[in-house]
Design a protein around this motif. Structure first.
Motif, short mmCIF file in Angstrom:
data_model
loop_
_atom_site.label_atom_id
_atom_site.label_comp_id
_atom_site.label_asym_id
_atom_site.label_seq_id
_atom_site.Cartn_x
_atom_site.Cartn_y
_atom_site.Cartn_z
N GLN A 13 -19.56 13.80 -28.56
CA GLN A 13 -20.82 14.50 -28.83
C GLN A 13 -21.23 15.44 -27.69
OE1 GLN A 13 -23.66 11.40 -29.56
NE2 GLN A 13 -22.54 10.59 -31.30
N GLU A 14 -20.47 15.47 -26.62
CA GLU A 14 -20.81 16.29 -25.45
C GLU A 14 -20.69 17.77 -25.79
OE1 GLU A 14 -22.46 17.25 -22.47
OE2 GLU A 14 -21.89 15.15 -22.16
N THR A 15 -21.73 18.54 -25.45
CA THR A 15 -21.73 19.98 -25.74
C THR A 15 -21.45 20.82 -24.51
OG1 THR A 15 -24.13 20.08 -25.45
CG2 THR A 15 -23.30 19.72 -27.69
N ARG A 16 -21.58 20.24 -23.32
CA ARG A 16 -21.29 21.00 -22.10
C ARG A 16 -19.79 21.17 -21.94
NH1 ARG A 16 -24.46 17.19 -18.01
NH2 ARG A 16 -23.59 15.71 -19.48
N THR A 17 -19.39 22.21 -21.22
CA THR A 17 -17.96 22.46 -21.02
C THR A 17 -17.41 21.68 -19.82
OG1 THR A 17 -18.44 24.42 -19.70
CG2 THR A 17 -18.03 24.74 -22.07
N ALA A 18 -18.27 21.29 -18.90
CA ALA A 18 -17.83 20.54 -17.71
C ALA A 18 -18.94 19.58 -17.29
CB ALA A 18 -17.50 21.50 -16.57
N LEU A 19 -18.52 18.48 -16.67
CA LEU A 19 -19.46 17.45 -16.24
C LEU A 19 -19.42 17.29 -14.72
CD1 LEU A 19 -18.70 14.62 -18.82
CD2 LEU A 19 -20.48 16.35 -18.93
N PRO A 20 -20.54 16.90 -14.12
CA PRO A 20 -20.54 16.61 -12.69
C PRO A 20 -19.74 15.32 -12.42
CG PRO A 20 -22.68 16.10 -13.63
CD PRO A 20 -21.88 16.73 -14.72
N THR A 21 -19.38 15.14 -11.18
CA THR A 21 -18.55 14.00 -10.78
C THR A 21 -19.09 12.64 -11.21
OG1 THR A 21 -17.63 15.28 -8.95
CG2 THR A 21 -17.43 12.89 -8.79
N PRO A 22 -20.39 12.33 -11.02
CA PRO A 22 -20.86 11.00 -11.42
C PRO A 22 -20.64 10.70 -12.91
CG PRO A 22 -22.50 12.05 -10.04
CD PRO A 22 -21.47 13.09 -10.36
N GLU A 23 -20.85 11.68 -13.76
CA GLU A 23 -20.67 11.47 -15.20
C GLU A 23 -19.20 11.37 -15.56
OE1 GLU A 23 -23.13 13.84 -17.86
OE2 GLU A 23 -24.48 14.22 -16.18
N ALA A 24 -18.37 12.23 -14.99
CA ALA A 24 -16.94 12.17 -15.26
C ALA A 24 -16.36 10.83 -14.81
CB ALA A 24 -16.23 13.33 -14.56
N ALA A 25 -16.78 10.36 -13.65
CA ALA A 25 -16.31 9.08 -13.14
C ALA A 25 -16.73 7.94 -14.07
CB ALA A 25 -16.86 8.84 -11.73
N GLY A 26 -17.91 8.03 -14.61
CA GLY A 26 -18.38 7.01 -15.56
C GLY A 26 -17.52 6.96 -16.81
N HIS A 27 -17.17 8.12 -17.34
CA HIS A 27 -16.33 8.17 -18.53
C HIS A 27 -14.93 7.62 -18.24
CE1 HIS A 27 -18.87 10.10 -21.49
NE2 HIS A 27 -19.26 10.99 -20.58
N LEU A 28 -14.42 7.92 -17.05
CA LEU A 28 -13.07 7.50 -16.69
C LEU A 28 -13.02 6.08 -16.13
CD1 LEU A 28 -11.94 10.82 -15.03
CD2 LEU A 28 -11.09 9.88 -17.19
N ASN A 29 -14.20 5.47 -15.93
CA ASN A 29 -14.29 4.14 -15.35
C ASN A 29 -13.60 4.10 -13.97
OD1 ASN A 29 -15.21 1.51 -15.29
ND2 ASN A 29 -13.35 0.70 -16.22
N ARG A 30 -13.88 5.10 -13.17
CA ARG A 30 -13.35 5.22 -11.81
C ARG A 30 -14.50 5.49 -10.86
NH1 ARG A 30 -9.78 3.10 -13.85
NH2 ARG A 30 -7.69 3.84 -14.25
N ALA A 31 -14.28 5.20 -9.60
CA ALA A 31 -15.28 5.51 -8.58
C ALA A 31 -15.35 7.02 -8.39
CB ALA A 31 -14.93 4.83 -7.27
N GLN A 32 -16.53 7.50 -8.05
CA GLN A 32 -16.70 8.94 -7.80
C GLN A 32 -15.74 9.42 -6.71
OE1 GLN A 32 -20.79 10.23 -7.28
NE2 GLN A 32 -21.49 8.50 -8.51
N GLN A 33 -15.55 8.59 -5.70
CA GLN A 33 -14.68 8.97 -4.60
C GLN A 33 -13.23 9.16 -5.07
OE1 GLN A 33 -15.88 10.00 -1.86
NE2 GLN A 33 -13.94 10.42 -0.86
N THR A 34 -12.83 8.41 -6.07
CA THR A 34 -11.48 8.57 -6.62
C THR A 34 -11.31 9.97 -7.17
OG1 THR A 34 -11.33 6.22 -7.14
CG2 THR A 34 -9.83 7.70 -8.34
N LEU A 35 -12.30 10.45 -7.89
CA LEU A 35 -12.23 11.80 -8.44
C LEU A 35 -12.22 12.84 -7.33
CD1 LEU A 35 -13.04 10.07 -10.94
CD2 LEU A 35 -14.20 12.12 -11.76
N ARG A 36 -13.00 12.60 -6.29
CA ARG A 36 -13.01 13.55 -5.16
C ARG A 36 -11.65 13.59 -4.48
NH1 ARG A 36 -18.15 10.80 -4.27
NH2 ARG A 36 -19.75 12.11 -5.22
N ILE A 37 -10.99 12.44 -4.38
CA ILE A 37 -9.64 12.39 -3.79
C ILE A 37 -8.66 13.17 -4.66
CG2 ILE A 37 -7.70 10.85 -3.26
CD1 ILE A 37 -9.84 8.80 -2.31
N TRP A 38 -8.75 12.98 -5.99
CA TRP A 38 -7.90 13.74 -6.90
C TRP A 38 -8.09 15.24 -6.68
CZ3 TRP A 38 -9.25 11.04 -12.18
CH2 TRP A 38 -8.67 9.77 -12.22
N ALA A 39 -9.33 15.65 -6.48
CA ALA A 39 -9.62 17.07 -6.28
C ALA A 39 -9.02 17.58 -4.98
CB ALA A 39 -11.13 17.30 -6.29
#
Length: 69
Positions: A13-39
């Protein structure tokens, strides 16, 4: 100090094209820092886009990784 709870919109149902790190991490069930490391390493399953120095995670890629139609 308690962690901040982020209310997640279902990806289908998401209409935005991109999400901030806290929301993306929530969807992926990962820590925010994990996503920052990936980046930083550019070795994760999703590559973020940078908007004014901030990370944004493409919803289409989140859907692909999670298998959401």
């Amino acid at each position: 100090m308690a962690a901040k709870t982020v209310q997640l919109t279902p990806l289908a149902q998401e209409t935005r094209t991109a999400l901030p790190t806290p929301e993306a991490a929530g969807h992926l069930n990962r820590a925010q820092q994990t996503l920052r490391i990936w980046a930083c390493r550019e070795d994760g399953p999703i590559r973020p886009i940078r908007i004014n120095g901030r990370l944004a995670w493409p919803v289409a890629e989140l859907r692909r990784v999670l298998g959401v139609a």
